[in-house]
Write a protein that holds these residues in place. Structure first.
Motif, PDB file in Angstrom:
ATOM      1  N   GLN A 127      17.620  65.584 -12.360  1.00  0.00           N
ATOM      2  CA  GLN A 127      18.784  66.275 -11.807  1.00  0.00           C
ATOM      3  C   GLN A 127      20.087  65.829 -12.457  1.00  0.00           C
ATOM      4  O   GLN A 127      20.953  66.650 -12.749  1.00  0.00           O
ATOM      5  CB  GLN A 127      18.838  66.018 -10.297  1.00  0.00           C
ATOM      6  CG  GLN A 127      19.909  66.778  -9.560  1.00  0.00           C
ATOM      7  CD  GLN A 127      19.546  66.936  -8.098  1.00  0.00           C
ATOM      8  OE1 GLN A 127      18.850  67.858  -7.702  1.00  0.00           O
ATOM      9  NE2 GLN A 127      20.018  66.002  -7.283  1.00  0.00           N
ATOM     10  N   CYS A 128      20.243  64.493 -12.713  1.00  0.00           N
ATOM     11  CA  CYS A 128      21.536  64.024 -13.208  1.00  0.00           C
ATOM     12  C   CYS A 128      21.437  63.149 -14.460  1.00  0.00           C
ATOM     13  O   CYS A 128      22.452  62.797 -15.042  1.00  0.00           O
ATOM     14  CB  CYS A 128      22.283  63.282 -12.098  1.00  0.00           C
ATOM     15  SG  CYS A 128      21.657  61.616 -11.799  1.00  0.00           S
ATOM     16  N   CYS A 176      16.975  57.849  -7.351  1.00  0.00           N
ATOM     17  CA  CYS A 176      18.004  57.962  -8.377  1.00  0.00           C
ATOM     18  C   CYS A 176      19.283  57.295  -7.883  1.00  0.00           C
ATOM     19  O   CYS A 176      19.754  57.600  -6.790  1.00  0.00           O
ATOM     20  CB  CYS A 176      18.274  59.429  -8.687  1.00  0.00           C
ATOM     21  SG  CYS A 176      19.606  59.602  -9.900  1.00  0.00           S
ATOM     22  N   CYS A 201      22.352  60.232  -7.903  1.00  0.00           N
ATOM     23  CA  CYS A 201      22.439  61.435  -7.052  1.00  0.00           C
ATOM     24  C   CYS A 201      21.490  61.261  -5.862  1.00  0.00           C
ATOM     25  O   CYS A 201      21.001  60.163  -5.613  1.00  0.00           O
ATOM     26  CB  CYS A 201      22.115  62.696  -7.851  1.00  0.00           C
ATOM     27  SG  CYS A 201      20.372  62.848  -8.312  1.00  0.00           S
TER      28      CYS A 201
END
Ligand SMILES: [Zn+2]
Length: 404
Positions: A186-187, A200, A203
């Motif tokens: 996602q990040c 994570c 995030c």
């Protein structure tokens, strides 16, 4: 009749040429489950088919023809089956979801595979997320039967993709191979791992709490305090995890784990996978592994122990590089072969010299042989473990008379 295969594709190919919507037509009115992921699809499909067998006949592409031609053939061959369990190639999830409107989708894992032609694994996860996110619209349509997702919370790529879906049942199906999920999909931050847990730091993506997991080697834990003993003939932790996924998916069809478990125990081998064949006093076990994650799981299945005093069984590794294997076998350098130390290791197949280089670097002693029959002659009577990729496996299986 032409002798070019087992017929699990050709019927669907012709059928779809005549009626492009044939898969949709054949799926209509049935209760469908899809199974996808890089590894374990064929086995999990077989286990789920066995579990749903408690409800009546089940249509399934049990021989691994996992594209729409194979699905069409499977459904056409079982016109009266109310239920269908279809193994789906990771790249075809979008198409098959749209055409079969499944009740359940089971997602196992994502890792590098077929380097010369498969999509890069992060991109594939992205594609899955988009497809699964679209299920929200379907769920919001009045009268539409929602699709439920069963997904592996131990795989960050699968978790990220599946969390876009409106309804997810999380299963702790494990992840031995972690080389494709060091960073957050996602990040991009580095994931933190502690035991089985992962999160994570950049995030909100983290390992969801599983509803189903392996409580111990022989017990599956599920919702409402379910503790179901499961004994499989199939080897390895990964197959026990596949059984957890199968039980979780079967439960969504109303099949109780207590009723499904005895059916799972009956599955002994799948198109030669895990089969043990006797030949010239050798007891040869066949393990199929097509990519680095699969090879690590196969090493876990290799017998470590022999009868008192005897060395552990020899292991034959065979790697080919033909079109269906993927022409690029450079992934074999990504695999850690250290767990084979202590076994006598033989290598064969088109890429035996690549394997030899890798084993030398890995400090695993080995012998190169030209063919399976040479390996057989080289080892003493007793057990022989064989780990091979797709066409290498099929060649050896043919040598052993289409072992099943
Ligand atoms: Zn993140």
């Amino acid at each position: 009749m032409t002798g070019r295969g087992d017929g699990s594709v050709i019927g669907g190919r012709i059928g779809l040429a005549v009626e492009p919507r044939l898969l949709t037509v054949l799926a209509r009115g049935r209760q469908v489950a899809l199974v996808s992921g890089t590894n374990g699809k064929t086995t999990t499909t077989r286990l789920l088919t066995a579990a749903l067998g408690t409800l009546g006949p089940v249509a399934s592409n049990s021989y691994g023809a996992n594209m729409p031609t194979g699905h069409t053939t499977a459904l056409a061959q079982s016109p009266n089956a109310q239920h269908a369990v279809l193994e789906v190639d990771e790249h075809y999830l979008r198409t098959v979801l749209a055409e079969t409107r499944p009740r359940v989708v089971a997602l196992l894992n994502l890792s590098r595979d077929q380097l010369d032609r498969a999509m890069e694994v992060g991109m594939l996860a992205d594609r899955w997320r988009e497809v699964l996110g679209a299920l929200r619209e379907q769920a919001a349509t009045p009268g539409a039967e929602p699709t439920q997702v069963v997904a592996n919370c131990d795989d960050p790529l699968v978790t990220w993709a599946a969390s876009a879906a409106p309804q997810v049942i999380w299963v702790a199906a494990g992840q031995r191979w972690q080389e494709d999920s060091w960073v957050c999909p996602q990040c991009g931050a580095h994931l933190k791992r502690e035991g089985v847990d992962w999160a994570c730091p950049g995030c909100d993506l983290r390992r969801p709490q599983p509803t189903w997991w392996l409580a111990d080697d022989d017990t599956v834990a599920g919702p409402d305090g379910i503790r179901q003993p499961v004994t499989l003939q199939l080897p390895g932790r990964v197959n026990r995890a596949n059984a957890v996924t199968a039980l979780a998916a079967a439960a969504l069809f109303g099949v109780r784990p207590a009723d499904a478990a005895p059916r799972l125990a009956e599955v002994a081998s799948i198109a030669g996978r895990y089969a043990t064949v006797e030949r010239d006093g050798r007891s040869i076990r066949l393990l199929l592994a097509k990519n680095p994650a699969g090879w690590l799981e196969a090493f876990d299945m290799v017998d470590r122990i022999s009868p008192a005093g005897a060395p552990p069984p020899p292991v034959l590794l065979s790697i080919n590089a033909r079109v269906v294997d993927g022409l690029d076998t450079s992934w074999l350098y990504d695999v850690d072969y250290a767990s084979l130390r202590g076994h006598r290791v033989l290598v064969t197949g088109d890429r035996r010299y690549d394997l030899a280089v890798r084993l030398e670097v890995n400090e695993v002693p080995f012998e190169v042989v030209d063919a399976f029959t040479d390996a057989l002659a080289a080892v003493p009577p007793g057990r022989l473990e064989v780990i091979a990729n797709y066409t290498a496996f099929q060649d050896i299986r043919a040598e052993l008379g289409r072992a099943n």
